[in-house]
Enzyme design. Sequence first.
Site, mmCIF file in Angstrom:
data_model
loop_
_atom_site.group_PDB
_atom_site.id
_atom_site.type_symbol
_atom_site.label_atom_id
_atom_site.label_comp_id
_atom_site.label_asym_id
_atom_site.label_seq_id
_atom_site.Cartn_x
_atom_site.Cartn_y
_atom_site.Cartn_z
ATOM 1 C CD GLU A 1 13.577 1.501 9.531
ATOM 2 O OE1 GLU A 1 13.905 2.582 10.021
ATOM 3 O OE2 GLU A 1 13.744 0.558 9.500
ATOM 4 C CE LYS B 1 -1.373 2.950 2.910
ATOM 5 N NZ LYS B 1 -1.565 3.976 2.135
ATOM 6 C CD GLU C 1 9.938 13.199 11.526
ATOM 7 O OE1 GLU C 1 9.079 12.996 12.049
ATOM 8 O OE2 GLU C 1 10.780 12.677 10.952
ATOM 9 C CB CYS D 1 12.511 10.029 8.944
ATOM 10 S SG CYS D 1 13.215 8.694 7.811
HETATM 11 P P1 ADP Z 1 3.054 11.263 6.762
HETATM 12 O O1 ADP Z 1 2.390 12.180 7.921
HETATM 13 O O2 ADP Z 1 4.459 11.448 6.730
HETATM 14 O O3 ADP Z 1 2.209 11.275 5.683
HETATM 15 P P2 ADP Z 1 1.861 8.733 7.620
HETATM 16 O O4 ADP Z 1 2.415 7.693 8.810
HETATM 17 O O5 ADP Z 1 0.548 9.248 8.027
HETATM 18 O O6 ADP Z 1 2.982 9.681 7.498
HETATM 19 O O7 ADP Z 1 1.889 7.677 6.372
HETATM 20 C C1 ADP Z 1 3.011 6.859 6.160
HETATM 21 C C2 ADP Z 1 1.920 5.801 5.316
HETATM 22 O O8 ADP Z 1 1.071 5.252 6.176
HETATM 23 C C3 ADP Z 1 1.126 6.421 4.116
HETATM 24 O O9 ADP Z 1 0.983 5.298 3.154
HETATM 25 C C4 ADP Z 1 -0.245 6.495 4.631
HETATM 26 O O10 ADP Z 1 -1.404 6.449 3.752
HETATM 27 C C5 ADP Z 1 -0.262 5.249 5.670
HETATM 28 N N1 ADP Z 1 -1.158 5.265 6.656
HETATM 29 C C6 ADP Z 1 -1.768 6.581 7.305
HETATM 30 N N2 ADP Z 1 -2.660 6.263 8.359
HETATM 31 C C7 ADP Z 1 -2.776 4.913 8.175
HETATM 32 C C8 ADP Z 1 -3.693 3.896 8.988
HETATM 33 N N3 ADP Z 1 -4.485 4.383 9.696
HETATM 34 N N4 ADP Z 1 -3.700 2.527 8.579
HETATM 35 C C9 ADP Z 1 -2.570 2.227 7.593
HETATM 36 N N5 ADP Z 1 -1.737 2.837 6.977
HETATM 37 C C10 ADP Z 1 -2.015 4.431 7.280
#
Ligand code: ADP
Length: 483
Positions: free
Chosen positions: A253, A178, A386, A287
């Site tokens: 990570e 994903k 961050e 990061c």
């Molecule tokens: P950022 O804030 O840098 O976008 P995220 O942790 O929100 O970092 O996003 C990193 C990845 O995690 C992306 O692929 C995002 O779509 C996914 N993501 C965000 N929320 C969820 C969730 N509740 N369940 C699974 N994946 C998620």
Amino acid sequence: MAEVETKVSSLFINGEWQDSDSGKTEAVVNPANLETIIEVAYGGKQETERAIEAAKAAFVEWSEMSPRKRSRILYKAHQLIYDHLDRLAEILTMEQGKPFKEARGEVKSAANFLLWYAEEANRIYGEWMPSSQTQKRILVVPQPVGVVGAITPWNFPSSMITRKIGPALAAGCTVVLKPAPETPLSAIELVKLFEQAGLPKGVLNLVTGDAEEIGQALLQNKDVRLITFTGSTEVGKYLMRESAQHVKKLSLELGGHAPVIVFEDADLDVAAKLTLASKYRNAGQTCICANRVYVHESVQEKFSQKLLEHIQSLKVGEGLDPNTDIGPLINEQAVSKVESHLNDAVKQGAEVVYGGAKWEGELNGYFFSPTIVKNVTKAMAVMNEETFGPLLPLQTFQDEAEVIAEANDTDYGLAAYIFSENLDRSLRVMEKLEYGIVGVNDVFPATAEAPFGGVKQSGVGKEGGHHGIHEFVEQKYVSIGMH
Ligand code: ADP
């Protein structure tokens, strides 16, 4: 005239490109001009469940295939990436914003992970160990974990994917991937190249769409044995909590808050150049970017001057412009976060020495001027959270013990950097820094052959190196009695 495509069937399930069941799509926007590049499928629960099923079915053949054969497919995919380097880099720049030269570097590094793990596929060794009982023999047999759910971020849309699926596929695991909704196009291109490389159907599946639903479907399915994730600490903690239900393995990570320590015995020119290179790489959106700089008070003036000398030459602009050094941020929230850290620092007495505002240019994108502030203090948000943007805070220190304590005073523990020409000091300080990665006179530690990963709330597990493949391997202990 050829018709311009406006929509792409971005779900790849059991070897077939598909639209979402609902027919819903989501726009991919170029952060440099806010124009929609294309619409991709907006999948969810059902599509993810089908992808898991396909990955489970494909696991039997893939895990039993000889490592040599798996290795050849990974090697072919590596070659194909190089064959399409410029096109992949261009797509990456369009959806993500980073300068083309950086995008090219990222795509090369993405390919290198596949090469590295094509080689490692053949070196997943077991053990035969002496038993304390003469009538017994002990065997340790490495076996692939099973179906892997891989969730990747937008800041490295290409290399974060291969850093996960390279070792997973090499070990014999199958994958449901994903990608981040902001940057699905690089993922689509990579999956197409894997298809071309001869990867059997179902081994690698791609689901774009509703992050929460896809995430839940991965978490709730017992057959997904490992979640590998790169992203925010907040989402990482959520995945960790939810993985408890089926006791899934995890490789995370997460965020960082990298300190840079410039000692009085540093080569200040090198330190200034590399600090800027670290801070403004990907517009500050990695990061491991320098997040806070501690400079010894005796060299503060000189170091600041050198930063100012070098920063002048950095050009903000669209990533596809070959003169650009700093592209746009990913979205509006990213710009607001930098602004809020800057305003908070200034309100509490920090002084802006360069930049200090949204970028005032002709381009209609999410640009922010490279900015340096000094006289920062521990109380300011920029020294604790961050920033993920082009804001560089400078703080002075007086002695080694004090700066080590300051550097370690954070919940994060990903990367830290030291600048010093004194080897004894560098080693001494390196050992005391509570970080998974330490750069000594170096700010580009990420590479296929080394183990990348954080401690504390920056994550668990390693990616890269021979270490990275172990995340995807179970050690089966076999106790053999001889009668
Ligand atoms: P950022 O804030 O840098 O976008 P995220 O942790 O929100 O970092 O996003 C990193 C990845 O995690 C992306 O692929 C995002 O779509 C996914 N993501 C965000 N929320 C969820 C969730 N509740 N369940 C699974 N994946 C998620």
